[in-house]
Design an enzyme around this catalytic site. Structure first.
Site, PDB file in Angstrom:
ATOM      1  N   CYS A  75      -5.068 138.223 -16.962  1.00  0.00           N
ATOM      2  CA  CYS A  75      -6.342 137.522 -17.054  1.00  0.00           C
ATOM      3  C   CYS A  75      -7.452 138.377 -16.445  1.00  0.00           C
ATOM      4  CB  CYS A  75      -6.241 136.183 -16.320  1.00  0.00           C
ATOM      5  SG  CYS A  75      -7.805 135.356 -16.090  1.00  0.00           S
ATOM      6  N   ASP A 123     -38.265 123.251  16.573  1.00  0.00           N
ATOM      7  CA  ASP A 123     -37.196 124.080  16.026  1.00  0.00           C
ATOM      8  C   ASP A 123     -37.601 125.555  16.067  1.00  0.00           C
ATOM      9  OD1 ASP A 123     -34.808 124.716  14.929  1.00  0.00           O
ATOM     10  OD2 ASP A 123     -35.265 123.968  12.919  1.00  0.00           O
TER      11      ASP A 123
END
Ligand code: IVH
Length: 668
Positions: free
Chosen positions: A424, A114
């Site tokens: 809100c 990898d």
């Protein structure tokens, strides 16, 4: 002088030998100090007698002059990728295809390292050029950085000319050390060794690359004319003989059963390796057979990459947190006991909505299996029922907004719960964040943290207040300095000139997306005209649906909004359309004119479908990630393009974000 010349030759030879013993054979014959002493001697001679410097002297290992860019170089033969197998069935199908094509075969099994694929070019035994994979056709010249990898021979045992390919990677130990230093220096650590390797190879200053202890395994040869090998196993042995480092864990096997055994072994043992692998590569061993099978557009037919399943780990669900979006939608997030998965520490994962929580019967206190979808986005896969604590209760979303206490509603046909209180606080803060975002007013440097602080310090209550901020307001904020405050103020000042569509979009009118904002701004040109437009008029416009027409008119009729717009205007915010007339252009402005790269495997559409769709929106779809790339859409198993985008800081979307965006556009 001849004496000195001879000494230089001896030093080259000794350093080369010690280096090979240490870094390739892992079997040093002299102490490190001996190597260092000889290298110091050579450095000194080269400094006093530059005529003895050479491009392949062992001194280049420590790095040289910094470059300003990497040259783009076309590969002599394209660097392809491999087809993927995810399970036994895929592998058996591959085996069948192979045997149908060439009869009975042996396979070479190799670890899939990898890291980053690189290509090394040798001329008459001298390393002359090293390239990244790039888009497969053209790579970047990173020769100087590659020379700092000790395992890459600068000169070969035989004076041959050829190209060899392999994977450069960062051993786990170097990675951990590097991140430790980064953390000590208060710098952002790398997510995983592969990103660290990519970042290192992209250093313009090879001295910095030299500090990042990279390593390499070579695994393929392009052109066999100068070699004797008739198979992959012989090719690897020949590479060994030439002084290269190849991976010792490879195994030649005679059947697919043995391939499966090899895979099973490494599935269990991979974590014991000193480097990361993400799968197993299976190659038809005989070159003759490889040639018979040939290539598809993208990959060899004679090889396949088995990918390990996404890593799953168990963590504990500590809590379910709720966040309230700009439109009042309440989204639950899992708060997890921090756990490492696929290279990073995960402590949160979206649970999307209440339905999903019930479907998976997720309860606070549960042990849960966590993975990263597409190796990027953390996700709760399932609950480990056997470990459920005795009194864990079924989770219920609250009936009232956790921010303002207003009752939550579930709008018909939607799974989401919503807070419908226009005052809100949580929504207001989200609305402010939206207002400054890239597609809207694009105020650089005004991030979530700063907005939250400003709001809670009561310095901004609505979007117009942003344009009244002073340096004195900003300086007391956390992590704010003189320079940052100045930059922020000039970004705010500059944003006042944004064309009308940005302001419209930024206001966050329900159902008004980027595209409709563009259409409306272009058609009506001024805010004044938009404020008196009727619903009937709007619905006649092609891109405006009934829902939008209604919400738009209602919005503009609101007295508070009228006051807000007046306030914005009085603070110098532009209220007119100054963009180009795009009416001739089809397609969505969100994508129009953008340079976009698609990479990795998409699940819900093919890459070519996605590409065609983007092109219809006026995007330019290209195959390589560069500085001018605006966006990368990455599916699963996205490789070097994703890494590159990460290193360049290019915005990256996963497939779901892309699909959400498409759906949102359809709703606009
Ligand atoms: S062979 C034609 N062997 O995996 C491509 N690749 O998509 C030949 N990789 O880009 C590649 N370890 O970066 C091969 N032992 C190995 C490998 C390997 C890692 C990477 C390589 C390639 C990707 C496959």
């Amino acid at each position: 002088m001849t004496e000195l010349k001879e000494r230089v030759a001896t030093l080259h030879q000794l350093l080369h030998q010690y280096n090979y013993e240490y870094h390739v054979q892992d079997n040093p014959s002299v102490p490190d100090a001996e190597y260092d002493k000889l290298l110091a001697e050579l450095i000194e001679i080269e400094a006093a007698h530059p005529e003895f410097k050479s491009s392949n002297s062992p001194t280049v290992r420590i790095g040289g002059q910094a470059q300003s860019t990497f040259n783009k170089v076309r590969h002599d033969t394209p660097m392809l990728s491999l087809g993927n197998a995810f399970n036994e069935e895929d592998l058996r199908r591959f085996d069948q295809r192979v045997r149908e094509a060439v009869g009975s075969v042996t396979y070479m099994c190799e670890l899939k390292i990898d890291g980053l694929a690189v290509s090394l070019k040798y001329v008459d035994g001298a390393f002359v050029q090293g390239l990244t994979r790039g888009d497969g056709t053209t790579g970047e010249d990173i020769t100087e950085n590659l020379k700092t990898i000790y395992a890459i021979p600068l000169t070969l045992e035989r004076p041959i000319s050829f190209e060899v390919r392999g994977e450069a990677y960062m051993p786990r130990k170097s990675f951990l050390k590097l991140n430790e230093i980064k953390e000590q220096n208060d710098e952002q650590p790398f997510a995983n060794p592969r990103n660290a390797a990519a970042g290192s190879l992209r250093q313009l200053d090879s001295k910095l690359a030299a500090e990042r202890k990279l390593d390499i395994f070579l695994y393929s040869i392009n052109d066999f004319t100068e070699l004797d090998a008739t198979s992959q196993s012989e090719a690897l042995a020949e590479l060994d003989g030439l002084g290269f480092k190849t991976n010792p864990e490879r195994r030649e096997v005679a059947s697919i059963e043995e391939v499966l055994e090899y895979i099973a072994y490494w599935t269990d043992h991979r974590t014991a390796l000193p480097y990361d692998i993400d799968g197993i590569v299976i190659k038809v061993n005989a070159i003759e057979h490889q040639e018979e099978m040939g290539f598809t557009q993208k990959s060899p037919r004679w090889a396949i990459a088995y990918k390990f399943p996404a890593e799953e780990v168990v963590s504990k669900l500590l809590d379910i947190e709720l966040s309230i979006g700009r439109t009042g939608v309440v989204t639950p997030t899992a708060v997890l006991e921090p756990v490492r998965v696929a290279g990073t520490t995960v402590s949160r994962a979206s649970l999307h909505n209440e339905d999903l929580i019930h479907e998976k019967d997720i309860r606070i206190g549960d042990s849960v299996v966590v993975k990263k979808a597409g190796d990027i986005i953390p996700e709760v896969v399932r609950v480990v029922l056997e470990r459920r604590p005795e009194h864990a209760e079924t989770y219920h979303m609250p009936t009232h907004c956790p921010s303002c206490g207003h009752e939550l509603v579930r709008i018909e046909g939607e799974v989401a719960l919503r807070c419908i209180n226009p005052k809100c606080q949580a929504q207001l803060v989200e609305g402010l964040i939206h207002f400054v975002s890239r597609q809207a007013m694009n105020i650089d440097g005004l991030g979530t943290k700063i907005i939250e602080q400003l709001y809670h310090n009561e310095l901004i209550r609505d979007v117009a207040d942003i344009f009244q901020l002073t340096k004195d307001d900003l300086l007391p904020l956390e992590r704010m300095g003189e320079k940052k405050a100045d930059n922020l103020l000039s970004a705010i000042e500059a944003s006042k000139q944004q064309s009308l569509e940005h302001l419209l979009f930024g206001l966050g009118i329900r159902h008004l997306g980027v595209k409709a904002s563009q259409v409306l701004a272009e058609k009506y040109e001024t805010m004044t005209r938009l404020m008196s437009v009727t619903e009937a008029e709007l619905t006649e416009i092609h891109d405006v649906g009934e829902k939008l027409a209604q919400s738009f008119v209602t919005y503009m009729a609101n007295e508070d909004i009228k006051a807000l717009i007046e306030k914005l205007q009085s603070r110098g915010v532009n209220m007119t359309y100054t963009g180009e007339k795009l009416s001739e252009v089809e397609g969505h402005p969100e994508f129009h004119g953008k340079t976009i790269v698609l990479t990795g495997k998409l699940q819900q559409m093919t890459r070519s479908e996605a590409g065609q769709w983007l092109k219809r929106q006026g995007a330019k779809v290209t195959s390589s990630v560069t500085k001018s790339t605006d966006l990368v859409i990455a599916g699963t198993d996205a490789g070097s393009k994703l890494t590159k985008a990460e290193s360049l800081g290019t915005p990256i979307w996963d497939e779901q974000t892309f699909i959400d965006k498409q759906n949102a556009m359809r709703e606009e």
